[in-house]
Design a protein around this motif. Sequence first.
Motif, mmCIF file in Angstrom:
data_model
loop_
_atom_site.group_PDB
_atom_site.id
_atom_site.type_symbol
_atom_site.label_atom_id
_atom_site.label_comp_id
_atom_site.label_asym_id
_atom_site.label_seq_id
_atom_site.Cartn_x
_atom_site.Cartn_y
_atom_site.Cartn_z
ATOM 1 N N ARG A 150 91.840 -32.959 -45.717
ATOM 2 C CA ARG A 150 93.010 -32.371 -45.040
ATOM 3 C C ARG A 150 93.621 -33.356 -44.045
ATOM 4 O O ARG A 150 94.845 -33.458 -43.902
ATOM 5 C CB ARG A 150 92.575 -31.086 -44.334
ATOM 6 C CG ARG A 150 93.734 -30.284 -43.747
ATOM 7 C CD ARG A 150 93.222 -29.076 -43.011
ATOM 8 N NE ARG A 150 94.328 -28.318 -42.407
ATOM 9 C CZ ARG A 150 94.163 -27.408 -41.468
ATOM 10 N NH1 ARG A 150 92.941 -27.134 -41.001
ATOM 11 N NH2 ARG A 150 95.205 -26.760 -40.983
ATOM 12 N N GLU A 151 92.763 -34.120 -43.387
ATOM 13 C CA GLU A 151 93.246 -35.051 -42.361
ATOM 14 C C GLU A 151 94.078 -36.188 -42.942
ATOM 15 O O GLU A 151 94.931 -36.757 -42.248
ATOM 16 C CB GLU A 151 92.055 -35.632 -41.586
ATOM 17 C CG GLU A 151 91.420 -34.630 -40.625
ATOM 18 C CD GLU A 151 90.160 -35.188 -39.967
ATOM 19 O OE1 GLU A 151 89.853 -36.377 -40.247
ATOM 20 O OE2 GLU A 151 89.496 -34.453 -39.224
ATOM 21 N N VAL A 152 93.879 -36.517 -44.208
ATOM 22 C CA VAL A 152 94.663 -37.596 -44.811
ATOM 23 C C VAL A 152 95.949 -37.078 -45.444
ATOM 24 O O VAL A 152 96.652 -37.811 -46.134
ATOM 25 C CB VAL A 152 93.844 -38.377 -45.862
ATOM 26 C CG1 VAL A 152 92.666 -39.068 -45.210
ATOM 27 C CG2 VAL A 152 93.381 -37.474 -47.001
ATOM 28 N N GLY A 153 96.261 -35.804 -45.221
ATOM 29 C CA GLY A 153 97.571 -35.294 -45.615
ATOM 30 C C GLY A 153 97.623 -34.391 -46.819
ATOM 31 O O GLY A 153 98.714 -34.097 -47.319
ATOM 32 N N ALA A 154 96.492 -33.910 -47.327
ATOM 33 C CA ALA A 154 96.512 -33.014 -48.487
ATOM 34 C C ALA A 154 97.181 -31.690 -48.120
ATOM 35 O O ALA A 154 96.845 -31.075 -47.105
ATOM 36 C CB ALA A 154 95.092 -32.759 -48.983
ATOM 37 N N VAL A 155 98.138 -31.267 -48.948
ATOM 38 C CA VAL A 155 98.825 -29.996 -48.685
ATOM 39 C C VAL A 155 98.052 -28.828 -49.267
ATOM 40 O O VAL A 155 98.314 -27.669 -48.933
ATOM 41 C CB VAL A 155 100.253 -30.015 -49.261
ATOM 42 C CG1 VAL A 155 101.097 -31.063 -48.555
ATOM 43 C CG2 VAL A 155 100.234 -30.281 -50.764
ATOM 44 N N ALA A 204 82.907 -30.548 -43.934
ATOM 45 C CA ALA A 204 83.296 -31.872 -43.449
ATOM 46 C C ALA A 204 84.169 -32.585 -44.476
ATOM 47 O O ALA A 204 85.141 -33.272 -44.127
ATOM 48 C CB ALA A 204 82.049 -32.694 -43.151
ATOM 49 N N ALA A 205 83.854 -32.413 -45.781
ATOM 50 C CA ALA A 205 84.666 -33.032 -46.829
ATOM 51 C C ALA A 205 86.057 -32.413 -46.871
ATOM 52 O O ALA A 205 87.060 -33.122 -47.029
ATOM 53 C CB ALA A 205 83.967 -32.880 -48.180
ATOM 54 N N ILE A 206 86.135 -31.097 -46.747
ATOM 55 C CA ILE A 206 87.439 -30.429 -46.749
ATOM 56 C C ILE A 206 88.284 -30.925 -45.580
ATOM 57 O O ILE A 206 89.478 -31.240 -45.736
ATOM 58 C CB ILE A 206 87.253 -28.900 -46.674
ATOM 59 C CG1 ILE A 206 86.574 -28.382 -47.951
ATOM 60 C CG2 ILE A 206 88.606 -28.201 -46.472
ATOM 61 C CD1 ILE A 206 86.195 -26.904 -47.890
ATOM 62 N N ARG A 207 87.686 -31.035 -44.425
ATOM 63 C CA ARG A 207 88.421 -31.508 -43.240
ATOM 64 C C ARG A 207 88.906 -32.950 -43.430
ATOM 65 O O ARG A 207 90.028 -33.290 -43.056
ATOM 66 C CB ARG A 207 87.522 -31.417 -42.009
ATOM 67 C CG ARG A 207 87.246 -29.980 -41.534
ATOM 68 C CD ARG A 207 86.153 -29.972 -40.493
ATOM 69 N NE ARG A 207 85.907 -28.616 -39.959
ATOM 70 C CZ ARG A 207 84.810 -28.261 -39.301
ATOM 71 N NH1 ARG A 207 83.842 -29.166 -39.094
ATOM 72 N NH2 ARG A 207 84.668 -27.030 -38.838
ATOM 73 N N ALA A 208 88.049 -33.788 -44.020
ATOM 74 C CA ALA A 208 88.420 -35.190 -44.226
ATOM 75 C C ALA A 208 89.615 -35.306 -45.167
ATOM 76 O O ALA A 208 90.541 -36.090 -44.931
ATOM 77 C CB ALA A 208 87.233 -35.971 -44.786
#
Length: 509
Positions: free
Chosen positions: A27-32, A21-25
């Motif tokens: 990623r959703e804010v734009g981490a490449v 869930a942390a990884i998805r969060a």
Amino acid sequence: MLTGVVAGPVFTSPAVGSILAAIRAVREVGAVGILLIVKNYTGDRLNFGLALEQARAEGATVEMVVIGEDSAFTTLKKAGRRGLCGTVLIHKVAGALAEKGAGLNEIVRKVLAVAGAMGTLGVSLSPCSVPGSRPTFQLADDELELGLGIHGEAGVRRMKITTADKIVKTMLDHMTNPSSASHVTLRPGTSVVLMVNNLGGLSYLELSIVAGSAVRCLESRGIHIARALVGSFMTALEMAGVSLTLLRVDDELLNLIDSETTAIAWSQPTKVPVSGQRRERIGPKECPEEEEQCFPAGVQFSPQMRLVLDSVCNTLLSLQEKLNDLDRAAGDGDCGSTHARAARAIQEWLTATPAPVDPSKLLCVLAKLLLEKMGGSSGALYGLFLTAAAQPLRLDNDLAAWSVAMDAGIEAMMRYGGAAPGDRTMLDSLCAAAEELRALKNPKANLMQILDKAVERAEAAAESTRNMKAAAGRASYISSAHLEEPDPGAVAAAAILRAVLEGLQAKAE
């Protein structure tokens, strides 16, 4: 520093679902790209590894570094070195690199290099307890645990409690021992970042003492401490312990560690001045300009006075616990420790420094030594006494002058300290002795007989303080019903006078 943190139950790895869930969060804010920084424990490796694989299956760009910088083990086990407080430095370096625009692969490569140049070792006076459970291991009252982890697991060695300097030396010896598979390689001239970490139950005073010992020990080995960080960076509940982390650094790595961060808990590192900029002093080696030099070249210490000072120091060291016990009823329980600190300072000074034969100069130097090294109200009072007592001895040092000196010292203590005979303080012992010492003004006075009577009067006066109501000092805040023992300051003063007598008798034999 970190974009996100995933916490599990106490001393337990977080669940795979929470990590994912942390990884998805993120990623959703734009981490490449996403880097997982994991301490080397089986549960963490498994759960973070599973979350990484699932995230990659969803198309995320994720890498993981496993940090294990524990320097406790002389031989490496299959599980490898544990991840300890040095991981916080990895957080800082990785965050700074990301902020500067470095790519994920470059960050992984550099933080792995940093992890390989680092070591951490912990020591503790106590275990910790998971809420609702018993302590994780048992320690005797006089034992320390060396090389323990952050989850309450026992260490690799048990040792007896000793001074902070000796504990730190043992830790650094262990961390840098080339025969150990987990050692940190340090050579003279190496620059390091030193991290002194509170494992949970130490006061800032204790933490600072350890930090000072670590700085001195490393500098004595020719190690340059480029930065020092002291604080609570990675704790283990209430464990009364500390860990030391050493990281070899160059200018590039220092710039990353110095990079600004908005992380609230990050403690800005201190730039430690090189040893040449800090002056270490054993005792007072300076005198007011108007006085002659305190330590004339080639002057040797009077053998008689050396015996006297040796006797005083040995007496105070032997009375440390007794005086502390007496002080616990009326103060903070450190009277013996304070006097022992003064005794050790005098012993170090006698070993390292030529001392003046002239009595006036000797008392002046002792006053400055106690003011600097003894501390507390006792240090100030003894400093006052000796400074004032030195003045009559500048004109003459016959027996009559010593009686005048005693009175001058007492008068200064009463004027500035606010106490008087009968107030249950050291003045009760000193004033009783001073009455007998006035017989020294008789030209036919016998020093040893008069001093013997003065000591007996001082000891009797110290004993009588158990029946007095305290009117000065910290004991005055305590109900008289709780003051059943003699005043520790009065006992100490009488003991000093007894030691002076014994020192003079030893010379006479």
